[in-house]
Design a protein around this motif. Structure first.
Motif, mmCIF file in Angstrom:
data_model
loop_
_atom_site.group_PDB
_atom_site.id
_atom_site.type_symbol
_atom_site.label_atom_id
_atom_site.label_comp_id
_atom_site.label_asym_id
_atom_site.label_seq_id
_atom_site.Cartn_x
_atom_site.Cartn_y
_atom_site.Cartn_z
ATOM 1 N N LYS A 399 0.827 -1.207 0.000
ATOM 2 C CA LYS A 399 0.000 0.000 0.000
ATOM 3 C C LYS A 399 0.862 1.258 0.000
ATOM 4 O O LYS A 399 0.514 2.262 -0.622
ATOM 5 C CB LYS A 399 -0.911 0.009 1.229
ATOM 6 C CG LYS A 399 -2.024 -1.024 1.204
ATOM 7 C CD LYS A 399 -2.843 -0.946 2.493
ATOM 8 C CE LYS A 399 -3.901 -2.033 2.539
ATOM 9 N NZ LYS A 399 -4.693 -1.985 3.798
ATOM 10 N N GLN A 426 -3.003 9.374 -9.995
ATOM 11 C CA GLN A 426 -2.814 10.208 -8.808
ATOM 12 C C GLN A 426 -2.452 11.638 -9.192
ATOM 13 O O GLN A 426 -2.993 12.602 -8.620
ATOM 14 C CB GLN A 426 -1.725 9.625 -7.914
ATOM 15 C CG GLN A 426 -1.548 10.372 -6.602
ATOM 16 C CD GLN A 426 -0.373 9.865 -5.798
ATOM 17 O OE1 GLN A 426 0.735 9.733 -6.330
ATOM 18 N NE2 GLN A 426 -0.596 9.547 -4.527
ATOM 19 N N THR A 435 -8.061 13.782 -4.284
ATOM 20 C CA THR A 435 -7.163 12.760 -3.754
ATOM 21 C C THR A 435 -7.661 11.382 -4.186
ATOM 22 O O THR A 435 -8.851 11.193 -4.467
ATOM 23 C CB THR A 435 -7.103 12.812 -2.216
ATOM 24 O OG1 THR A 435 -8.422 12.622 -1.682
ATOM 25 C CG2 THR A 435 -6.545 14.141 -1.730
ATOM 26 N N ASP A 437 -6.994 7.183 -2.991
ATOM 27 C CA ASP A 437 -6.331 6.283 -2.051
ATOM 28 C C ASP A 437 -6.951 4.892 -2.152
ATOM 29 O O ASP A 437 -8.064 4.717 -2.675
ATOM 30 C CB ASP A 437 -6.431 6.806 -0.611
ATOM 31 C CG ASP A 437 -7.864 7.010 -0.170
ATOM 32 O OD1 ASP A 437 -8.525 6.017 0.168
ATOM 33 O OD2 ASP A 437 -8.328 8.169 -0.197
#
Length: 454
Positions: A399, A426, A435, A437
């Motif tokens: 990650k 990204q 953003t 994630d």
């Protein structure tokens, strides 16, 4: 002029100004006290002399002689003169006064009271008297021999104090600044020793919460960022070289094999097809590298236009359906917004479509059951888009490296790719002030969340 000398001179200048103000104030205040005290003594002497001259019995000559004797014992180089109301001189001591005071002085004295002034370093007082039916004026002056000697001695002491204080403050300032700047010099030397080859070295951070400690901490934080950047660059170069070397080596091997033997048309056709695949692979890799480099250098977007994110998302899904026709892509809204502006962001539709297309493609690519679930949550605070698929989840270590160029997790297996897609995604999302994630939800459920704050 170095910093140490500049600080020492500046500190000495401040001390000199303070000492100069203090010394000047002391001198002026003492001089004022001396003058006031001497004026009071002369004033008393003038009053007593005038009373003696008019109130004492005896002949005028005897009174003058006695007054001369008294005045000779009072002050140094004293002068005194008594005048009647017609401004005629009745008595003078020590040859009187060389200056002609004039009619205006007597009028002012009678109206305003005693007048004090200095003439030729002599304190002088002029006053009007009215005693036992005798009226007139008296002017007295004297030289304050002892008071002026004291003030001159005080001046000498103050000058030596000023000079000594300045020298001592200069020495103290230089020593103090040297101690203060010493840690800064050590910090500078340690900074100079750090280079690209030893970025892992760090500047020692003190225990006390001082400016130098904060400087050292900020410098170490900067080194951490630089070290990460160099590591990423090193990794980028290694992976890019590897990705380019593999197809080039394959193309070279196939070309040499074709040159070393006579091939049938069918064999030649197979080699040409293989070479075309390798060339296509290199073109895609080169385009991805150029695209990533372009977006990395782009500080912000210009010519922004309002974009309906849901419309761009549906266009991206249509494009992916052509590549993955067997993948089932489901799009849902948590709540259907009443205001269309909640689904709108300012940006570039081509770039945003490319980013969303990469995320949909990535979800299809790694979906074990061939299903992708996309959820749009548009609120007043912002908009979130979740891309979910069932598949092998990433470890915590993976990650951390997910958005690093050329990184590919263990779940990629034999799936073709370069590991550049998420890095490009990204950067595009960041250019749109958003953003992206990754998170592992439940068991075998992967989620990429794109957030656009309002």
């Amino acid at each position: 002029m170095n910093l140490r000398l500049r600080f020492a001179l500046l500190f000495s200048l401040f001390v000199f100004i303070i000492l100069m103000i203090s010394v000047t104030s002391i001198y002026l205040l003492y001089e004022k006290f001396r003058q006031d005290e001497f004026y009071a003594r002369i004033n008393e002497q003038a009053i007593q002399s005038s009373r003696f001259f008019f109130d004492t019995s005896g002949t005028q000559d005897s009174r003058k002689s006695e007054l001369d004797r008294r005045l000779s014992l009072a002050f140094t180089n004293e002068k005194l003169a008594i005048y009647d109301t017609g401004y005629s001189s009745l008595y003078t001591y020590n040859d009187g006064f060389a200056s002609d005071f004039g009619y205006d002085l007597f009028v002012k004295v009678k109206e305003d009271g005693p007048i004090y002034f200095e003439e030729d370093q002599r304190e002088t007082v002029a006053l009007y008297f009215n005693s036992n039916n005798y009226q007139g004026y008296v002017i007295a002056s004297a030289y304050d021999k002892f008071g002026r000697r004291k003030i001159n001695n005080l001046k000498t002491v103050l000058l030596f104090t000023l000079g000594g204080g300045l020298v001592l403050s200069g020495l103290f300032a230089f020593f103090y600044v040297q101690q203060i700047v010493k840690p800064l010099g050590e910090l500078t030397n340690q900074m100079q020793r750090i280079s690209e080859s030893n970025l892992n070295e760090r500047v020692p951070v003190g225990k006390h919460n001082t400016e130098l400690r904060r400087i050292a901490q900020n410098f170490n934080d900067m080194l951490d960022r630089l070290e990460n950047a160099f590591e990423m660059r090193k990794s980028f170069v290694q992976h890019a070289s590897h990705e380019l070397r593999t197809p080039l080596s394959s193309m070279l091997a196939q070309t040499e094999a074709a040159l070393n033997k006579n091939l049938t048309p069918a064999e030649s056709n197979l080699i040409f097809q293989s070479l075309r695949e390798d060339q296509q692979h290199m073109i895609e890799l080169t385009n991805s590298l150029l695209l990533l480099s372009k977006y990395e250098k782009l500080p912000s977007l210009s010519d922004l236009t309002p974009i309906r994110v849901d419309e761009i998302l549906y266009d991206a899904i249509e494009s992916i359906n052509i590549i993955y026709p067997q993948c089932q892509i489901n799009v849902n809204f948590t709540t259907v917004p009443d205001n269309d502006k909640l689904l709108t962001v300012l940006g570039n539709d081509v770039l945003l479509k490319s980013a969303l297309q990469n995320l949909v493609k990535n979800a299809c690519h790694y979906s074990e059951d061939g299903k992708v679930f996309i959820t749009i949550d548009a609120r007043q605070t912002g908009m979130k888009i979740n891309f979910e698929n069932v598949g092998k989840q990433l470890t915590e270590e993976e990650k951390q490296k997910l958005f690093i160029p050329f990184f590919r997790g263990e779940n990629s297996g034999q799936i073709k790719g370069f590991g550049l897609g998420l890095s490009i995604v990204q950067r595009i999302i960041n250019l749109h002030k958003g953003t992206v994630d990754y998170s592992a939800i439940n068991k075998d459920l992967n989620r990429f969340c794109v957030t656009f704050p309002r």
